[in-house]
Design an enzyme around this catalytic site. Structure first.
Site, PDB file in Angstrom:
ATOM      1  N   ASP A 145      42.570  43.365  39.173  1.00 53.52           N
ATOM      2  CA  ASP A 145      42.356  41.907  39.162  1.00 53.52           C
ATOM      3  C   ASP A 145      42.354  41.333  37.745  1.00 53.52           C
ATOM      4  O   ASP A 145      43.051  40.348  37.462  1.00 53.52           O
ATOM      5  CB  ASP A 145      41.023  41.566  39.844  1.00 53.52           C
ATOM      6  CG  ASP A 145      41.076  41.744  41.349  1.00 53.52           C
ATOM      7  OD1 ASP A 145      42.157  41.572  41.940  1.00 53.52           O
ATOM      8  OD2 ASP A 145      40.017  42.065  41.941  1.00 53.52           O
ATOM      9  N   LYS A 184      47.913  37.002  51.903  1.00 50.26           N
ATOM     10  CA  LYS A 184      49.331  36.936  51.561  1.00 50.26           C
ATOM     11  C   LYS A 184      49.835  38.271  51.027  1.00 50.26           C
ATOM     12  O   LYS A 184      51.025  38.407  50.717  1.00 50.26           O
ATOM     13  CB  LYS A 184      49.559  35.836  50.519  1.00 50.26           C
ATOM     14  CG  LYS A 184      49.337  34.419  51.058  1.00 50.26           C
ATOM     15  CD  LYS A 184      49.741  33.399  50.019  1.00 50.26           C
ATOM     16  CE  LYS A 184      49.372  31.978  50.397  1.00 50.26           C
ATOM     17  NZ  LYS A 184      50.109  31.442  51.541  1.00 50.26           N
ATOM     18  N   LYS A 186      35.022  45.260  48.113  1.00 45.11           N
ATOM     19  CA  LYS A 186      35.395  45.844  46.816  1.00 45.11           C
ATOM     20  C   LYS A 186      34.288  46.733  46.234  1.00 45.11           C
ATOM     21  O   LYS A 186      34.574  47.752  45.607  1.00 45.11           O
ATOM     22  CB  LYS A 186      35.745  44.742  45.815  1.00 45.11           C
ATOM     23  CG  LYS A 186      37.061  44.030  46.142  1.00 45.11           C
ATOM     24  CD  LYS A 186      37.414  43.015  45.082  1.00 45.11           C
ATOM     25  CE  LYS A 186      38.614  42.199  45.508  1.00 45.11           C
ATOM     26  NZ  LYS A 186      39.078  41.274  44.468  1.00 45.11           N
ATOM     27  N   ALA A 230      29.302  34.292  36.490  1.00 42.10           N
ATOM     28  CA  ALA A 230      28.911  35.643  36.063  1.00 42.10           C
ATOM     29  C   ALA A 230      28.821  36.567  37.272  1.00 42.10           C
ATOM     30  O   ALA A 230      28.017  37.494  37.301  1.00 42.10           O
ATOM     31  CB  ALA A 230      27.577  35.591  35.313  1.00 42.10           C
ATOM     32  N   GLY A 231      29.671  36.328  38.268  1.00 41.92           N
ATOM     33  CA  GLY A 231      29.716  37.179  39.463  1.00 41.92           C
ATOM     34  C   GLY A 231      30.786  38.248  39.316  1.00 41.92           C
ATOM     35  O   GLY A 231      31.224  38.578  38.203  1.00 41.92           O
ATOM     36  N   GLY A 232      31.225  38.769  40.448  1.00 41.56           N
ATOM     37  CA  GLY A 232      32.198  39.859  40.455  1.00 41.56           C
ATOM     38  C   GLY A 232      33.521  39.495  39.796  1.00 41.56           C
ATOM     39  O   GLY A 232      34.140  40.335  39.137  1.00 41.56           O
ATOM     40  N   ALA A 233      33.968  38.254  39.977  1.00 39.51           N
ATOM     41  CA  ALA A 233      35.262  37.841  39.414  1.00 39.51           C
ATOM     42  C   ALA A 233      35.219  37.906  37.889  1.00 39.51           C
ATOM     43  O   ALA A 233      36.173  38.367  37.246  1.00 39.51           O
ATOM     44  CB  ALA A 233      35.613  36.436  39.889  1.00 39.51           C
ATOM     45  N   LYS A 283      21.963  35.985  34.711  1.00 40.27           N
ATOM     46  CA  LYS A 283      23.092  36.806  35.166  1.00 40.27           C
ATOM     47  C   LYS A 283      24.131  36.956  34.056  1.00 40.27           C
ATOM     48  O   LYS A 283      24.763  38.012  33.923  1.00 40.27           O
ATOM     49  CB  LYS A 283      23.732  36.198  36.420  1.00 40.27           C
ATOM     50  CG  LYS A 283      23.051  36.703  37.695  1.00 40.27           C
ATOM     51  CD  LYS A 283      23.507  35.989  38.944  1.00 40.27           C
ATOM     52  CE  LYS A 283      24.892  36.312  39.409  1.00 40.27           C
ATOM     53  NZ  LYS A 283      25.215  35.579  40.673  1.00 40.27           N
TER      54      LYS A 283
HETATM   55  P1  ATR Z   1      32.559  36.325  42.849  1.00 46.95           P
HETATM   56  O1  ATR Z   1      32.428  37.757  43.248  1.00 46.95           O
HETATM   57  O2  ATR Z   1      33.753  35.608  43.421  1.00 46.95           O
HETATM   58  O3  ATR Z   1      32.453  36.127  41.377  1.00 46.95           O
HETATM   59  P2  ATR Z   1      29.809  35.682  43.265  1.00 46.95           P
HETATM   60  O4  ATR Z   1      29.437  37.044  42.786  1.00 46.95           O
HETATM   61  O5  ATR Z   1      29.147  35.119  44.475  1.00 46.95           O
HETATM   62  O6  ATR Z   1      31.353  35.574  43.555  1.00 46.95           O
HETATM   63  O7  ATR Z   1      29.611  34.716  42.031  1.00 46.95           O
HETATM   64  C1  ATR Z   1      29.849  33.357  42.141  1.00 46.95           C
HETATM   65  C2  ATR Z   1      29.611  32.719  40.754  1.00 46.95           C
HETATM   66  O8  ATR Z   1      29.900  31.335  40.870  1.00 46.95           O
HETATM   67  C3  ATR Z   1      28.186  32.830  40.270  1.00 46.95           C
HETATM   68  O9  ATR Z   1      28.212  33.042  38.875  1.00 46.95           O
HETATM   69  C4  ATR Z   1      27.603  31.452  40.613  1.00 46.95           C
HETATM   70  O10 ATR Z   1      26.563  31.036  39.761  1.00 46.95           O
HETATM   71  P3  ATR Z   1      25.045  31.590  39.959  1.00 46.95           P
HETATM   72  O11 ATR Z   1      25.027  32.949  39.335  1.00 46.95           O
HETATM   73  O12 ATR Z   1      24.206  30.608  39.259  1.00 46.95           O
HETATM   74  O13 ATR Z   1      24.832  31.612  41.459  1.00 46.95           O
HETATM   75  C5  ATR Z   1      28.803  30.583  40.377  1.00 46.95           C
HETATM   76  N1  ATR Z   1      28.754  29.306  41.120  1.00 46.95           N
HETATM   77  C6  ATR Z   1      28.990  29.109  42.435  1.00 46.95           C
HETATM   78  N2  ATR Z   1      28.903  27.805  42.765  1.00 46.95           N
HETATM   79  C7  ATR Z   1      28.599  27.141  41.607  1.00 46.95           C
HETATM   80  C8  ATR Z   1      28.386  25.774  41.279  1.00 46.95           C
HETATM   81  N3  ATR Z   1      28.472  24.807  42.194  1.00 46.95           N
HETATM   82  N4  ATR Z   1      28.088  25.477  39.994  1.00 46.95           N
HETATM   83  C9  ATR Z   1      28.007  26.446  39.053  1.00 46.95           C
HETATM   84  N5  ATR Z   1      28.200  27.759  39.305  1.00 46.95           N
HETATM   85  C10 ATR Z   1      28.501  28.105  40.558  1.00 46.95           C
END
Ligand code: ATR
Length: 268
Positions: A107, A16, A68, A132-135, A159
């Site tokens: 962001d 968008k 990114k 605890a990922g990129g977001a 993580k």
């Molecule tokens: P992004 O960059 O969007 O943050 P990412 O780096 O793939 O994406 O991170 C996804 C996050 O969502 C991770 O912290 C993941 O938990 P894990 O570190 O244990 O993999 C979390 N996540 C995804 N699906 C989940 C679920 N069903 N329950 C709990 N945590 C989830």
């Protein structure tokens, strides 16, 4: 003079960003072209797209999944990075500064701006972030700057601990299974809403529940029946606003009536 912008991603057809930035440009009387740019998912292709765009006179690029971190690497090696991009480890906004590629990340500031727009002051507030990922990484510095007390809960506890180390223990890491009690604000930064998975939220409660995703039913928001519920559309708008303002040095007024009408249409 027409100014050129792009958003680079893969996939990109549903972005968008062109509509949002075109609405911003209209609201300040600028004539811009903002296009979606597909790119094959490899570093060389991405670098070639960036070079072609900026060598050809492009003004600004937004970077979305999965590029990114690649954009961050290119700026780290060949250009400049803002402190927000450095702490996020990712770049969502590119431009040229003194002939060099400059990478920023809007962001997390977009998230905080949207919370503020909902009259939520974060100073001294207990803020839980799930994931605890990129977001999450991108949100931490802006949340710290707003004075929040940050608790990061993740399914994979290591993580979250790594994030706490990276941020010099200014945040507290916990396993997601420990989530309980009451927060001022709870933010879903996991990818669970996108993949349609449910999160086990136990008995946790919060005054404000914020899902970074939007446009899909959110099991996360549904859990917080008594909370002020906010989805991530405002974060999308505010990160775009910050990119646009950086590129054009114009100020976007999100309370302007015609702009609000355009943004409501874009959301649908
Ligand atoms: P992004 O960059 O969007 O943050 P990412 O780096 O793939 O994406 O991170 C996804 C996050 O969502 C991770 O912290 C993941 O938990 P894990 O570190 O244990 O993999 C979390 N996540 C995804 N699906 C989940 C679920 N069903 N329950 C709990 N945590 C989830």
């Amino acid at each position: 003079m027409m100014h050129h912008f792009i958003v680079i991603g893969n996939p990109i057809s549903h972005s968008k960003s062109p509509a949002i930035h075109t609405a911003f440009a209209q609201s300040v009387g600028l004539n811009i072209s903002y296009q979606r740019q597909f790119c094959p998912n490899d570093f060389d292709s991405f670098k070639a797209v960036i070079e072609a765009f900026f060598c050809g006179g492009g003004v600004g690029a937004n970077i979305t999944l999965p590029f990114k971190e690649m954009a961050f690497d290119i700026c780290q090696t060949h250009g400049l990075l803002s402190h927000h991009a450095r702490s996020a480890g990712a770049v969502n906004t590119l431009m040229l500064k003194d002939g060099k590629l400059f990478g920023d990340n809007t962001d997390g500031r977009g998230l905080v701006a949207d919370l503020n727009a909902h009259d939520i002051d974060l100073q001294g507030k207990k803020v839980a972030i799930l994931g605890a990922g990129g977001a999450t990484r991108g949100a931490i510095l802006p949340l710290l700057e707003s004075g929040a007390d940050i608790f990061v809960y993740n399914r994979t506890p290591d993580k979250a601990k790594q994030l706490a180390t990276d941020f010099h223990h200014q945040i507290s890491p916990y396993p997601l299974s420990d989530l309980s009690g009451h927060f001022d604000v709870i933010i879903n930064a996991t990818s669970a809403t996108t993949t349609g998975q449910t999160l086990d939220l136990g008995s946790v409660s919060s005054d404000v529940a914020y899902d970074m995703m939007y446009g899909k039913p959110s099991a996360f928001l549904n859990h917080f029946k008594n909370a002020q519920q906010i989805d991530g559309f405002g974060m999308l708008i505010n990160q775009a606003k910050l990119s646009f303002e950086l590129w054009t040095a114009k100020q976007i007024d999100l309370t302007q009536e015609n702009l609000i009408k355009s943004l409501i249409k874009i959301r649908q």
